[in-house]
Design a protein around this motif. Structure first.
Motif, mmCIF file in Angstrom:
data_model
loop_
_atom_site.group_PDB
_atom_site.id
_atom_site.type_symbol
_atom_site.label_atom_id
_atom_site.label_comp_id
_atom_site.label_asym_id
_atom_site.label_seq_id
_atom_site.Cartn_x
_atom_site.Cartn_y
_atom_site.Cartn_z
ATOM 1 N N SER A 155 0.725 -1.130 -0.057
ATOM 2 C CA SER A 155 -0.064 0.133 -0.163
ATOM 3 C C SER A 155 0.928 1.075 -0.037
ATOM 4 O O SER A 155 1.645 1.558 0.826
ATOM 5 C CB SER A 155 -0.919 0.013 1.135
ATOM 6 O OG SER A 155 -1.621 1.113 1.077
ATOM 7 N N GLY A 206 -1.237 3.811 -0.499
ATOM 8 C CA GLY A 206 -2.346 4.781 -0.006
ATOM 9 C C GLY A 206 -2.783 5.209 1.256
ATOM 10 O O GLY A 206 -3.626 5.880 1.638
ATOM 11 N N VAL A 207 -1.581 5.143 2.097
ATOM 12 C CA VAL A 207 -2.049 5.480 3.586
ATOM 13 C C VAL A 207 -1.466 6.816 3.816
ATOM 14 O O VAL A 207 -0.416 7.322 3.653
ATOM 15 C CB VAL A 207 -1.125 4.625 4.572
ATOM 16 C CG1 VAL A 207 -1.294 4.842 5.970
ATOM 17 C CG2 VAL A 207 -1.511 3.160 4.011
ATOM 18 N N GLU A 209 14.019 13.023 8.571
ATOM 19 C CA GLU A 209 15.098 12.692 7.673
ATOM 20 C C GLU A 209 14.829 11.430 6.876
ATOM 21 O O GLU A 209 15.079 11.504 5.857
ATOM 22 C CB GLU A 209 16.318 12.505 8.756
ATOM 23 C CG GLU A 209 17.723 12.777 8.416
ATOM 24 C CD GLU A 209 18.497 12.776 9.356
ATOM 25 O OE1 GLU A 209 18.674 11.478 10.036
ATOM 26 O OE2 GLU A 209 19.293 13.730 9.913
ATOM 27 N N GLU A 210 14.263 10.662 7.596
ATOM 28 C CA GLU A 210 13.791 9.356 6.767
ATOM 29 C C GLU A 210 12.914 9.612 5.821
ATOM 30 O O GLU A 210 13.103 9.130 4.673
ATOM 31 C CB GLU A 210 13.105 8.193 7.858
ATOM 32 C CG GLU A 210 12.673 6.840 7.605
ATOM 33 C CD GLU A 210 14.081 6.162 6.963
ATOM 34 O OE1 GLU A 210 15.042 6.353 7.602
ATOM 35 O OE2 GLU A 210 13.693 5.293 6.075
ATOM 36 N N ARG A 268 14.676 11.175 2.553
ATOM 37 C CA ARG A 268 15.427 9.848 1.962
ATOM 38 C C ARG A 268 14.449 9.050 0.961
ATOM 39 O O ARG A 268 14.569 8.841 -0.060
ATOM 40 C CB ARG A 268 15.967 8.682 2.917
ATOM 41 C CG ARG A 268 17.262 9.659 3.528
ATOM 42 C CD ARG A 268 17.911 8.454 4.612
ATOM 43 N NE ARG A 268 18.627 8.988 5.486
ATOM 44 C CZ ARG A 268 18.376 8.778 6.794
ATOM 45 N NH1 ARG A 268 17.700 7.875 7.182
ATOM 46 N NH2 ARG A 268 19.281 9.372 7.663
ATOM 47 N N ARG A 317 13.387 11.180 -2.089
ATOM 48 C CA ARG A 317 14.120 11.040 -3.276
ATOM 49 C C ARG A 317 14.146 9.697 -3.932
ATOM 50 O O ARG A 317 14.055 9.607 -5.186
ATOM 51 C CB ARG A 317 15.553 11.235 -2.618
ATOM 52 C CG ARG A 317 15.859 12.671 -2.047
ATOM 53 C CD ARG A 317 17.306 12.791 -1.958
ATOM 54 N NE ARG A 317 17.810 14.010 -1.122
ATOM 55 C CZ ARG A 317 18.012 14.030 0.174
ATOM 56 N NH1 ARG A 317 18.390 12.875 0.758
ATOM 57 N NH2 ARG A 317 18.320 15.180 0.506
ATOM 58 N N LEU A 318 14.123 8.498 -2.879
ATOM 59 C CA LEU A 318 13.673 7.284 -3.872
ATOM 60 C C LEU A 318 12.633 7.297 -4.885
ATOM 61 O O LEU A 318 12.441 6.821 -5.929
ATOM 62 C CB LEU A 318 13.691 6.332 -2.660
ATOM 63 C CG LEU A 318 14.084 4.838 -2.818
ATOM 64 C CD1 LEU A 318 15.390 4.880 -3.290
ATOM 65 C CD2 LEU A 318 13.879 3.972 -1.638
ATOM 66 N N ASP A 334 12.963 9.568 -7.880
ATOM 67 C CA ASP A 334 13.819 8.796 -8.843
ATOM 68 C C ASP A 334 13.078 7.884 -9.426
ATOM 69 O O ASP A 334 13.194 7.427 -10.500
ATOM 70 C CB ASP A 334 15.112 8.307 -8.023
ATOM 71 C CG ASP A 334 16.082 7.659 -9.026
ATOM 72 O OD1 ASP A 334 16.837 8.313 -9.693
ATOM 73 O OD2 ASP A 334 16.252 6.575 -8.832
ATOM 74 N N ALA A 373 -1.579 -0.422 -3.991
ATOM 75 C CA ALA A 373 -2.955 0.154 -3.590
ATOM 76 C C ALA A 373 -2.250 1.844 -3.702
ATOM 77 O O ALA A 373 -1.356 2.025 -2.896
ATOM 78 C CB ALA A 373 -3.585 0.014 -2.143
ATOM 79 N N ARG A 419 -2.074 9.539 -6.051
ATOM 80 C CA ARG A 419 -1.435 9.807 -4.833
ATOM 81 C C ARG A 419 -0.906 8.743 -4.215
ATOM 82 O O ARG A 419 -1.385 7.712 -3.907
ATOM 83 C CB ARG A 419 -2.284 10.688 -3.700
ATOM 84 C CG ARG A 419 -1.575 11.050 -2.402
ATOM 85 C CD ARG A 419 -2.180 11.283 -1.325
ATOM 86 N NE ARG A 419 -2.671 10.207 -0.485
ATOM 87 C CZ ARG A 419 -3.337 10.337 0.600
ATOM 88 N NH1 ARG A 419 -3.758 11.390 1.428
ATOM 89 N NH2 ARG A 419 -3.436 8.894 1.162
ATOM 90 N N ALA A 457 4.947 7.198 3.238
ATOM 91 C CA ALA A 457 4.908 6.801 4.704
ATOM 92 C C ALA A 457 5.017 5.078 4.883
ATOM 93 O O ALA A 457 4.259 4.486 5.201
ATOM 94 C CB ALA A 457 3.998 7.353 5.510
ATOM 95 N N SER A 458 6.097 4.520 4.193
ATOM 96 C CA SER A 458 6.205 2.854 4.112
ATOM 97 C C SER A 458 7.604 2.543 4.247
ATOM 98 O O SER A 458 8.761 3.506 3.875
ATOM 99 C CB SER A 458 5.496 2.470 2.884
ATOM 100 O OG SER A 458 5.258 1.298 3.062
ATOM 101 N N THR A 503 11.481 1.295 3.171
ATOM 102 C CA THR A 503 12.315 1.391 1.805
ATOM 103 C C THR A 503 11.964 0.073 0.971
ATOM 104 O O THR A 503 11.551 0.117 -0.222
ATOM 105 C CB THR A 503 13.814 1.442 2.124
ATOM 106 O OG1 THR A 503 13.905 2.284 3.259
ATOM 107 C CG2 THR A 503 14.306 1.651 0.952
ATOM 108 N N SER A 558 10.183 0.196 -2.818
ATOM 109 C CA SER A 558 11.075 -0.511 -3.877
ATOM 110 C C SER A 558 10.108 -1.236 -4.555
ATOM 111 O O SER A 558 10.178 -1.351 -5.757
ATOM 112 C CB SER A 558 12.286 -1.018 -3.431
ATOM 113 O OG SER A 558 13.311 0.009 -2.700
#
Lengths: 388, 159
Positions: free
Chosen positions: A34, A36-37, A293-294, A297, A300-301, A304, A347, A363, A367-368, A370, A374
């Motif tokens: 998900s 979707g959160v 901070e997290e 990062r 950016r992931l 990209d 989702a 959208r 908030a999940s 890495t 990925s």
């Protein structure tokens, strides 16, 4: 007359939340990754949870003042003064609410008369326009575009303002686009509000989640403190969504009026959550910065990732959402989200859930973990390849 | 570069490409930094934390407080080295307070651990006394809660 016909016309007139509608579809699918959160994937930091447990042991189980615990209001005022240099009297100018959602509803009900118009830049948080309507007002959509980085411009506002316009409702950093507004741009909006004598409701729940630059608090702009109803809360910055603690800051008249409604509906926010919020403000900065901070990062992931996939995407500068365009696929937002769910079990939320201007976008929340992000990007990439 | 080290400490399976994007740095810079950290032993080792109890392996961990007589010129270091060279010793710390060295020893059985203490550790010249505690249960290791019950309780889609 049927039961349905006996429902208030105002309630009947507002559509059900697009997010809710999509949630029902997702809920039937198993093993979904998900995006979707709309809430942090961190659990509330332990010291905050622990302070709540301790508070209960100490017997904090009663009502608080309608305005909220004075201790909490003092911390909120102190925090606002330290972060943005805007001073509020904790006794008359701070109201603790049940989440920012309640604060938004109170603000609308406190200021709107039937037929009053409120300018609402779109795409926007799902409650904005509904709250205006439920308070008897008329939401006037101000569509923003990806080409303008989803920022609202004064010229757009000038086109839509009428003698009935009472207020402007803005939410930056923005859910769902991740857009922010620069200080100069906000100054333009402030001048516009002054010129047309408008109240500005500024939802700054994502203020702490601003990347590559500082957040400008709308109330900190010259002449805006008393004209602005500043909304903020603990859900996003401190990962406290389920605690439902938000707050409003403004002049004593607006806050007094909002408190009047609050006392007849909610009475007060839950004391256990207020105790935890005091701890969050006093000792939560380190944890908050680590979370920001997290998110940065991961942001950016995601940028990209979408670039690699080949979907047009504006680089979000705040909140924890990315809002890629899916127009190249030829699918509508809802069809894209549904097909993706069916084909790849990912989702995300169709952009039209955030208003018509969100059509053609989806959208994605980062908030999940890495690993989840990925995996989701790989699956979305595979799905999109079939269309572009 | 603190951020890079923190990310690797948390998850060393992240690829150089992922790290480069997350930290907004070129890939070759990240690769060079990692190489440098490995060479100068800033990064000592990449390790997996295993919950051995769950894996069904029988292990005994002994935590031993050791009092020693410091030696001229080398202080505690010479004896510490003699101790940490034993493969049974997982960790060794110089402490302040009631004892000097804290030794963590891992063995297959209680008997094996006890034997290590009585025949190898206590007999080292300069060791005054040892107090051995056996670990009964491990809850947290290197910042990780082993049996973390906290799961993602969020709805799959929310505003």
């Amino acid at each position: 007359m049927t039961w349905a016909e006996r429902i208030s016309p105002a309630v009947r007139a507002i559509p059900p939340s697009g997010i809710r509608r999509f949630f029902d579809i997702v809920a039937e699918t198993k093993g979904v990754v998900s995006l979707g959160v709309g809430e942090p994937d961190f659990v509330t930091p332990w010291h905050i949870r622990e302070s709540c447990v301790y508070g209960l042991q100490q017997g904090y189980t009663a009502y608080t003042s309608n305005y909220g615990l004075l201790e909490l209001r003092e911390e909120i005022a102190k925090n606002c003064a330290a972060s943005y240099g805007v001073n509020y009297d904790p006794r008359k100018e701070v109201l603790v609410t049940v989440g920012v959602s309640e604060a938004l509803d109170l603000a609308m009900r406190a200021i709107l008369s039937p037929g009053d118009e409120v300018l609402v830049p779109e795409p926007c948080y799902v409650s904005y326009k509904a709250c205006v309507s439920l308070a008897g007002g008329v939401p006037v959509t101000v569509p923003t575009r990806m080409a303008d980085c989803f920022r609202v411009t004064v010229s757009q506002l000038e086109e839509l303002v009428t003698p009935r316009t009472k207020a402007l409702l803005i939410g930056y950093p923005n859910n769902p686009t991740g857009a922010i507004m620069s200080k100069a741009e906000l100054e333009g909006i402030a001048a516009f509000a002054l010129k047309h004598d408008l109240i500005v409701i500024s939802d700054e729940i994502y203020a702490s989640l601003t990347y590559d630059g500082a957040h400008t608090c709308f109330a900190s702009l010259p002449g805006m403190r008393d004209r602005t109803i500043l909304l903020n809360g603990f859900s996003k910055a401190y990962a406290m969504t389920g605690w439902r603690i938000g707050y409003a800051l403004s002049n004593p008249d607006f806050i007094g009026a909002m408190t009047k409604i609050h006392q007849y509906t909610m009475l007060c926010a839950p004391i256990t959550a207020q105790v935890a919020a005091v701890e969050a403000l006093r000792h939560g900065q380190c944890n908050m910065l680590r979370m920001v901070e997290e998110y940065n990062r991961r942001r950016r992931l995601m940028v990209d990732g979408f670039k690699t996939i080949g979907l047009d995407c504006f680089e979000p500068k705040g909140a924890f959402y990315i809002f890629p365009s899916i127009k190249q696929t030829g699918l509508s937002s809802l069809a894209f989200a549904e097909e993706l769910l069916k084909a790849e079990k990912v989702a995300l939320v169709p952009g039209d859930a955030f208003g018509e201007s969100g059509e053609g976008f989806v959208r994605c929340s980062y908030a999940s973990s890495t690993a989840n992000l990925s995996e989701a990007l790989t699956r979305i990439g595979r799905f999109v390849k079939k269309y572009i | 570069m603190r951020e890079l080290l923190e990310l690797l400490e948390k998850d060393h399976t992240l690829t150089v490409a992922q790290l480069a994007v997350m930290l907004d740095k070129p890939q070759d810079e990240i690769a060079a930094l990692i190489k440098q950290f490995e060479a100068d032993k800033t990064i000592v080792k990449y390790q997996t934390i295993v919950n051995w109890e769950k894996a069904g392996a029988d292990r005994v961990t002994a935590i031993i407080e050791v009092r020693i007589t410091p030696q001229r010129e080398v202080g505690f270091d010479a004896i510490a080295e003699r101790i940490y060279r034993f493969p049974e010793v997982r960790s060794l710390y110089l402490m302040s307070g009631a004892y000097d060295l804290l030794v963590i020893v891992e063995a297959k059985t209680l008997k094996e651990a006890a034997q290590f203490v009585s025949t190898k550790l206590s007999t080292i010249e300069g060791v005054i006394s040892t107090t051995t505690h056996f670990m009964l249960k491990q809850y947290k290791e290197a910042g990780v809660i082993l049996e973390d019950e906290e799961e993602d309780r969020r709805l799959v889609v929310s505003p």
